[in-house]
Design an enzyme around this catalytic site. Sequence first.
Site, short mmCIF file in Angstrom:
data_model
loop_
_atom_site.label_atom_id
_atom_site.label_comp_id
_atom_site.label_asym_id
_atom_site.label_seq_id
_atom_site.Cartn_x
_atom_site.Cartn_y
_atom_site.Cartn_z
N GLY A 1 0.82 -1.21 0.00
CA GLY A 1 0.00 0.00 0.00
C GLY A 1 0.85 1.25 0.00
CG ASN B 1 6.31 -0.26 -1.47
OD1 ASN B 1 6.84 0.47 -0.63
ND2 ASN B 1 6.56 -1.55 -1.54
CG ASN C 1 2.16 -12.44 -9.64
OD1 ASN C 1 1.29 -13.32 -9.59
ND2 ASN C 1 2.99 -12.21 -8.65
CG ASP D 1 4.27 -2.78 -4.49
OD1 ASP D 1 3.28 -3.49 -4.77
OD2 ASP D 1 5.07 -3.05 -3.58
CB SER E 1 13.76 1.66 -6.90
OG SER E 1 12.46 1.11 -6.79
O1 RIB Z 1 5.92 -5.54 -3.01
C1 RIB Z 1 6.99 -5.30 -2.13
C2 RIB Z 1 6.48 -5.14 -0.73
O2 RIB Z 1 5.90 -6.37 -0.31
C3 RIB Z 1 7.54 -4.85 0.29
O3 RIB Z 1 7.75 -3.47 0.46
C4 RIB Z 1 7.04 -5.57 1.54
O4 RIB Z 1 6.76 -4.73 2.61
C5 RIB Z 1 5.81 -6.34 1.09
O5 RIB Z 1 4.64 -5.71 1.40
#
Ligand code: RIB
Length: 326
Positions: free
Chosen positions: A57, A59, A200, A272, A311
């Site tokens: 979330g 991210n 995915n 994400d 990133s």
């Molecule tokens: O998709 C990557 C994320 O998956 C990571 O940041 C980790 O916290 C998990 O939620």
Amino acid sequence: MATGRDDIGATRTGADRGRVVVFGSLNVDSTSYVDDFPEPGETILSRDYRVALGGKGANQAVAAHVAGAPVDFVACIGDDASGAFAYDTLERLGLPVGAIRRIPDAPTGVAQITVAASGENTIIVTGGANLALTPELVHRDRALVAAAAVVLTQGELAAATIEQVAAVASESGTRFVLNLAPPARVSAATLAVADPIVLNEHEARAVGIGTDAPGDATLDDWRELAASAAGGIARSIVVTLGAAGATAADATGSWAVHAPRVTAVDTTGAGDGFTGTLAAFLAEGRPLPEALRIAVTAGALAVQARGTVDSYAARAEVLAAAAAES
Ligand code: RIB
């Protein structure tokens, strides 16, 4: 505020970009960088280690923000040092923190991550305070949904909470984007209103798309599988295939976008980055195939640097790279 013509085509201003509200998980990621993954029972030494903001979330909220969308992020943290770190990081990144709730007596969510030299990862999530993001809290924040062009959530929340986000989105007429990662057991009715559901290939199989597809199915095979399920399992469907690219399908057509060839340093959070970017560009009114193309570029840029939110490339860089690919 950016004005004028984007590199990729449409004329946009900051003011007419749509709002994205993310109901999502927030973790603190504890990442070890290793040559190879350990075997069961094996102890190995890591080459490097870092602690950073994570959670699908968080991210995706950051990715949508970096892509230029106004973002509201609804999440729960513990009343602990990790929660304070995550809160400060979100503020530093420029996200509003007014909808972040501190939950007493619950630890902030944590992810233990291992990244191998190949760029691949393993992730174990302990939900902690994320599990306190209940359907009732979603209902309380329904005004945020009504004010948004897109509401986005992920499979790291409780199934009942995801279902409530879908219900509130339907009531409000707000576009519901669901990243079913990991594949939470939500109702068929919740999947059906996703526009799109972002999966995915493993998650696609879990919801009945491509269940019998061979492991070497191509991007075009997945485009056809997504097309056959669009309008049934979900309003629209996006399937991501890592380094191969991604496909999308809705009632009007289906598309496949090959990812640019890049050297992956760390794939953590690249999905994400893809999803948050997709949501941001859908929110500002881009058609699904166009948002897909931009999101594939954002994901390819994200795997070239370590970490998750650190990133994600800025909007202008993503648009320039997407235009160069077309
Ligand atoms: O998709 C990557 C994320 O998956 C990571 O940041 C980790 O916290 C998990 O939620």
